[in-house]
Design an enzyme around this catalytic site. Structure first.
Site, PDB file in Angstrom:
ATOM      1  N   LYS A  26      -4.639  -9.618  -5.442  1.00  0.00           N
ATOM      2  CA  LYS A  26      -5.940  -9.872  -4.845  1.00  0.00           C
ATOM      3  C   LYS A  26      -6.913  -8.767  -5.233  1.00  0.00           C
ATOM      4  O   LYS A  26      -6.510  -7.617  -5.423  1.00  0.00           O
ATOM      5  CB  LYS A  26      -5.823  -9.964  -3.318  1.00  0.00           C
ATOM      6  CG  LYS A  26      -5.817  -8.634  -2.591  1.00  0.00           C
ATOM      7  CD  LYS A  26      -6.060  -8.827  -1.104  1.00  0.00           C
ATOM      8  CE  LYS A  26      -6.295  -7.479  -0.414  1.00  0.00           C
ATOM      9  NZ  LYS A  26      -7.645  -6.949  -0.590  1.00  0.00           N
ATOM     10  N   LYS A  83     -10.378  -3.050  -2.753  1.00  0.00           N
ATOM     11  CA  LYS A  83     -11.123  -1.795  -2.884  1.00  0.00           C
ATOM     12  C   LYS A  83     -10.225  -0.695  -3.424  1.00  0.00           C
ATOM     13  O   LYS A  83     -10.696   0.249  -4.033  1.00  0.00           O
ATOM     14  CB  LYS A  83     -11.670  -1.353  -1.525  1.00  0.00           C
ATOM     15  CG  LYS A  83     -12.694  -2.291  -0.942  1.00  0.00           C
ATOM     16  CD  LYS A  83     -13.418  -1.625   0.230  1.00  0.00           C
ATOM     17  CE  LYS A  83     -13.560  -2.563   1.404  1.00  0.00           C
ATOM     18  NZ  LYS A  83     -12.457  -2.457   2.351  1.00  0.00           N
ATOM     19  N   LYS A 105       0.819  -1.213   0.000  1.00  0.00           N
ATOM     20  CA  LYS A 105       0.000   0.000   0.000  1.00  0.00           C
ATOM     21  C   LYS A 105       0.850   1.259   0.000  1.00  0.00           C
ATOM     22  O   LYS A 105       0.459   2.262  -0.600  1.00  0.00           O
ATOM     23  CB  LYS A 105      -0.943   0.009   1.206  1.00  0.00           C
ATOM     24  CG  LYS A 105      -2.164  -0.863   1.006  1.00  0.00           C
ATOM     25  CD  LYS A 105      -3.265  -0.484   1.981  1.00  0.00           C
ATOM     26  CE  LYS A 105      -4.466  -1.385   1.752  1.00  0.00           C
ATOM     27  NZ  LYS A 105      -5.510  -1.177   2.750  1.00  0.00           N
TER      28      LYS A 105
HETATM   29  P1  ATP Z   1      -8.422  -1.988   1.033  1.00  0.00           P
HETATM   30  O1  ATP Z   1      -7.894  -2.062  -0.373  1.00  0.00           O
HETATM   31  O2  ATP Z   1      -8.966  -0.650   1.428  1.00  0.00           O
HETATM   32  O3  ATP Z   1      -7.467  -2.580   2.051  1.00  0.00           O
HETATM   33  P2  ATP Z   1      -9.762  -4.500   0.945  1.00  0.00           P
HETATM   34  O4  ATP Z   1     -10.489  -4.854  -0.287  1.00  0.00           O
HETATM   35  O5  ATP Z   1      -8.430  -5.122   1.175  1.00  0.00           O
HETATM   36  O6  ATP Z   1      -9.700  -2.927   1.005  1.00  0.00           O
HETATM   37  P3  ATP Z   1     -10.399  -4.707   3.738  1.00  0.00           P
HETATM   38  O7  ATP Z   1     -11.455  -3.846   4.355  1.00  0.00           O
HETATM   39  O8  ATP Z   1      -8.977  -4.353   3.949  1.00  0.00           O
HETATM   40  O9  ATP Z   1     -10.711  -4.815   2.182  1.00  0.00           O
HETATM   41  O10 ATP Z   1     -10.604  -6.201   4.212  1.00  0.00           O
HETATM   42  C1  ATP Z   1     -11.844  -6.709   4.690  1.00  0.00           C
HETATM   43  C2  ATP Z   1     -11.801  -8.216   4.695  1.00  0.00           C
HETATM   44  O11 ATP Z   1     -11.867  -8.711   3.365  1.00  0.00           O
HETATM   45  C3  ATP Z   1     -10.526  -8.802   5.313  1.00  0.00           C
HETATM   46  O12 ATP Z   1     -10.886  -9.925   6.083  1.00  0.00           O
HETATM   47  C4  ATP Z   1      -9.724  -9.230   4.118  1.00  0.00           C
HETATM   48  O13 ATP Z   1      -8.863 -10.321   4.415  1.00  0.00           O
HETATM   49  C5  ATP Z   1     -10.831  -9.652   3.164  1.00  0.00           C
HETATM   50  N1  ATP Z   1     -10.410  -9.552   1.773  1.00  0.00           N
HETATM   51  C6  ATP Z   1     -10.029  -8.410   1.143  1.00  0.00           C
HETATM   52  N2  ATP Z   1      -9.736  -8.660  -0.137  1.00  0.00           N
HETATM   53  C7  ATP Z   1      -9.914 -10.000  -0.327  1.00  0.00           C
HETATM   54  C8  ATP Z   1      -9.776 -10.869  -1.453  1.00  0.00           C
HETATM   55  N3  ATP Z   1      -9.396 -10.396  -2.637  1.00  0.00           N
HETATM   56  N4  ATP Z   1     -10.054 -12.182  -1.284  1.00  0.00           N
HETATM   57  C9  ATP Z   1     -10.450 -12.664  -0.087  1.00  0.00           C
HETATM   58  N5  ATP Z   1     -10.606 -11.896   1.013  1.00  0.00           N
HETATM   59  C10 ATP Z   1     -10.345 -10.567   0.900  1.00  0.00           C
HETATM   60 MG    MG Z   2      -7.238  -4.551   2.808  1.00  0.00          MG
END
Ligand code: ATP
Ligand code: MG
Length: 331
Positions: free
Chosen positions: A195, A198, A112
């Site tokens: 992965k 968001k 990040k």
């Molecule tokens: P950001 O990019 O802002 O970090 P994010 O998509 O990683 O957003 P988070 O809010 O950080 O989402 O994570 C929320 C939950 O979703 C966590 O338990 C994380 O492990 C899970 N998660 C995030 N992305 C994935 C993915 N691609 N596959 C499976 N689980 C995910």
């Molecule tokens: Mg995340």
């Protein structure tokens, strides 16, 4: 009942399929036999560039989606992290017990911080895994349902809990990551080496609240692999494997069953069917989210009750920590 805690960041206007299949589906399932605490972690959301009005909106939209997905406020405490000041307070104590080198090894931070553009990387982004440890340890959680990307942060949490317990006496329960066997890491549809996230460009990210036409287009445009057979092969065919994994997780079929189903057919057929599976699964979630957002008073009431319940557990943990580290009682 065993205790479970998890959080999700309000960093977008919608959660995505990775969030749902990697984590939120388990949040809902675990409520049946766990004492659950689920939070929208807004303190974490300000570790990267953010806008106040947007954050406020996203926090409500996040809570609405969690309820729409099936988080049940009668059984689980659903709350906003900043409503429970103990998170930041314990976070500070744990920061003082974390090695600089230890924090520097976190791969999420490396990823990040590389992507942080105009404002540069904040110290908060660097210490966010330590705040996350506080989120978990405050509730003495035994299980933490998360995606694969959070495994390293859970290890850090366990290390910090062990260190505190050894130094000051038994205080924290050691939590375990609860990572689903199937879709623990849903990949970006455009960059199947990353992965779904968001904070990546939207084209490869299937949002729960996307219009069905947008969802179908994103799936249709997904990067697939050379060859034409619909078979799972994570190393050789990461794109196709990802689509099969998503299909299986939503349709309840196994990947081998799907391979048989698509035998002799091409990627186009897989994408067409997957788009239907996804949009069918999301339609009720979208409808319920819209209903909840039409009148936010009920939502706010749920969040206030959730925060009150959370504080009942968080406050005694923090009090014990403050006492053990030697802070003078406030009187
Ligand atoms: P950001 O990019 O802002 O970090 P994010 O998509 O990683 O957003 P988070 O809010 O950080 O989402 O994570 C929320 C939950 O979703 C966590 O338990 C994380 O492990 C899970 N998660 C995030 N992305 C994935 C993915 N691609 N596959 C499976 N689980 C995910
Ligand atoms: Mg995340």
């Amino acid at each position: 009942l065993p205790r479970v805690l998890s959080g999700i960041q309000p960093t977008a206007d919608s959660f995505h399929l990775g969030n749902y299949l990697g984590a939120l589906k388990q949040w809902v399932a675990l409520q049946d036999d766990h004492d659950a605490f689920y939070c929208v972690v807004d303190l974490h959301a300000i570790t990267v560039e953010q806008d106040p009005a947007t954050l406020r909106r996203r926090t409500l939209v996040s809570a609405a989606q969690l309820l729409a997905l099936g988080v049940d406020p009668d059984r689980s405490a659903l709350f906003v992290q900043s409503h429970v000041p103990e998170h930041a307070q314990l976070g500070w104590v744990l920061q003082c017990m974390t090695g600089f080198g230890e924090a520097s090894r976190m791969t999420q931070f490396k990823d990040k911080s590389q992507r942080q553009g105009t404002t540069g990387t904040s110290v908060g982004l660097f210490t966010y895994p330590v705040l996350q440890a506080a989120d978990i340890l405050l509730y003495q959680a035994q299980r933490v349902p998360v995606g694969e990307d959070q495994r390293q942060h859970l290890e850090l949490t366990r290390d910090l809990a062990t260190r505190f317990n050894n130094r000051f006496g038994p205080t924290f329960t050691l939590p375990e990551a609860y990572i689903p066997p199937g879709a623990a890491k849903v990949l970006d549809l455009q960059m199947p080496d990353k992965k779904m996230s968001k904070s990546l460009p939207p084209a490869g990210c299937v949002n729960l609240l996307d219009d069905p036409k947008v969802t179908a287009k994103k799936i249709r445009s997904a990067v697939t692999d050379t060859g034409r057979e619909v078979v799972a092969d994570p190393a050789g065919k990461p794109g196709v494997t990802n689509l099969l994994t998503i299909h299986a997780a939503l349709s309840g079929q196994t990947v081998p069953q799907l391979e048989e189903h698509f035998a002799g057919r091409g990627y186009g057929d897989l994408k067409k069917e997957l788009a239907e599976v996804v949009t069918d699964a999301l339609a009720p979630v979208q409808a319920r989210t819209a209903e909840l957002l039409a009148d936010t008073a009920e939502l706010e009431r749920v969040l206030a009750a959730g925060a009150a319940r959370a504080r009942e557990v968080a406050a005694p943990t923090l009090a014990a920590v403050y006492d053990r580290v030697g802070f003078l009682p406030a009187g």
